[in-house]
Write an enzyme that holds these catalytic residues in place. Structure first.
Site, short mmCIF file in Angstrom:
data_model
loop_
_atom_site.label_atom_id
_atom_site.label_comp_id
_atom_site.label_asym_id
_atom_site.label_seq_id
_atom_site.Cartn_x
_atom_site.Cartn_y
_atom_site.Cartn_z
N SER A 34 0.74 -1.45 -0.19
CA SER A 34 0.09 -0.04 -0.06
C SER A 34 0.71 1.32 0.13
CB SER A 34 -1.01 0.10 1.30
OG SER A 34 -0.04 -0.08 2.34
N ASP A 320 -3.22 8.35 7.71
CA ASP A 320 -4.45 7.51 8.37
C ASP A 320 -3.57 6.86 9.40
OD1 ASP A 320 -2.76 5.54 6.93
OD2 ASP A 320 -4.67 5.07 5.80
N HIS A 323 -0.52 4.86 7.17
CA HIS A 323 0.58 5.42 6.21
C HIS A 323 0.62 6.98 6.35
CE1 HIS A 323 -2.70 2.40 4.48
NE2 HIS A 323 -1.27 1.80 3.95
#
Ligand SMILES: *[C@@H]1O[C@H](CO)[C@@H](O)[C@H](O)[C@H]1NC(C)=O
Ligand SMILES: *[C@@H]1O[C@H](CO)[C@@H](O)[C@H](O)[C@H]1NC(C)=O
Ligand SMILES: *[C@@H]1O[C@H](CO)[C@@H](O)[C@H](O)[C@H]1NC(C)=O
Length: 358
Positions: A34, A320, A323
């Site tokens: 991610s 978040d 990340h």
């Protein structure tokens, strides 16, 4: 936790090179999770996707793309530092001649091991990403009309591989769903991960990769999600056992880089010390909010859809609960590209790797 000191002016002075000329390498291929996904998970049935607001609020155009940040990822920024005018497109949507400039295969929740991240839904593990790269190579063979010119092209490209965090955060440290921590000690687990990773990197080499940056794991024990889901014993700001486990992986990755460089004299492999780049005092480079996410986050650490994020995103380390913000990505990419400390990259930095004549 995320930064070394005194480098603000250094970052501000860095200019994006070459945007008006040719990029330093003709092509840039990206494998990862991610931290690098730019939309590959959007069509997949998974919770690990970021194609909704407020993701992308600071991205050009201001819309969500599937990137797990408020703006650009570190590979987007690396692409710009290398002189690419456009972002490297995701494999999921890319067709046509643009694949000659590279493709991004990264998939949120993906790991070195196929099963890592499966509790979140579908994802493209590193083996799957290599399968997709094989598809790209077959397409390039057609575009360039023969395999010799295709191989000649592929050997000039830069390859970025950053994966392994999910083998810890979405596997080893989730004993409720995965047995690995009962089967292996952290030392043994790092060993089997590196063994599998070695085979995967050899596969990439056999597909024609000759300039390869292997990205070490960062301080994932310090992300708010690790602290809330795994917990610290003593109120420390990081989950020490997670950081210790990933350091075992990183040490073995450095040895793998040494082995690869001595076994393959026609290629160059480098290690990017994300853990080291992320150590130091973030307040010394202007970040003031270190352990809270900018967007209100859910129980899997992602932004709540349509939640209202913080206003001063440049002051936050975390976008978040997992990340980093774009501001952190700029910091990380800049030091990976041009090492600020000798320990940032090994044995050379990404800029030097890109310019190497092999
Ligand atoms: C928490 O415990 C670990 C060892 O388990 C230790 O290394 C760390 O320094 C401790 N942190 C604090 C803040 O006491
Ligand atoms: C490098 O070569 C040695 C000796 O042939 C071999 O044992 C080792 O597995 C190789 N390592 C890699 C990463 O290719
Ligand atoms: C952030 O860390 C401080 C200590 O430095 C602590 O008092 C505060 O509760 C933490 N906030 C969160 C959201 O964990």
């Amino acid at each position: 936790m995320i930064f070394a000191t005194s480098i603000v002016s250094y970052i501000l002075l860095q200019n994006f090179n070459g945007v008006n000329g040719d990029p330093q390498v003709p092509c840039f291929f990206i494998f990862g999770d991610s931290l690098a996904d730019n939309g590959n998970n959007n069509p997949l049935p998974t919770l690990a996707k970021a194609n909704y607001r407020p993701y992308g609020i600071d991205f050009p155009g201001g819309t969500p793309t599937g990137r797990f940040s408020n703006g650009r990822t570190s590979v987007d920024i690396l692409g710009q530092l290398l002189g690419f005018e456009d972002f490297i497109p995701p494999f999921a949507t890319e067709r046509g001649d643009v694949i000659l400039k590279g493709v991004n295969y990264a998939s949120g929740a993906a790991g070195i091991r196929d099963e890592s991240g499966q509790q979140l839904g579908a994802r493209i593990s590193l083996d799957g990403q290599l399968n997709n790269h094989h598809v790209t190579i077959l397409r390039i063979n057609i575009i360039l009309r023969n395999t010799v010119s295709a191989q000649d092209h592929l050997k000039k490209c830069l390859y970025y591989v950053g994966i392994g965090s999910n083998d810890y955060l979405n596997n080893y440290f989730v004993p409720r769903l995965y047995p690995t921590s009962r089967i292996y000690t952290p030392e043994q687990y790092a060993g089997i991960l590196i063994k599998q990773y070695q085979d995967q990197i050899l596969r990439l080499y056999n597909y024609g990769a000759r300039k390869v940056a292997l990205i070490g794991l960062g301080q994932i024990g310090c992300i708010p999600y690790a602290i809330s889901s795994i917990g610290t014993n003593n109120g420390s700001l990081c989950v020490d056992k997670v950081n210790q486990a990933v350091q075992l992986f990183n040490q073995k990755l450095v040895s793998l880089v040494d082995q690869l460089n001595s076994n393959f004299s026609d290629a160059k492999f480098i290690y990017v010390n994300s853990f080291g780049i992320g150590s130091g005092d973030p307040t010394s480079v202007g970040f003031t909010v270190l352990n809270a996410s900018c967007c209100p986050s859910n129980n899997i650490g992602q932004c709540i859809p349509f939640g209202t994020p913080c206003e001063k995103r440049e002051l936050y380390v975390f976008w978040d609960s997992i990340h980093p913000t774009e501001a952190v990505n700029v910091f990380t990419a800049t030091r990976s590209y041009t090492a600020f400390l000798p320990s940032d990259t090994y044995p050379i930095d990404i800029n030097q790797l890109a310019q190497l004549k092999l």
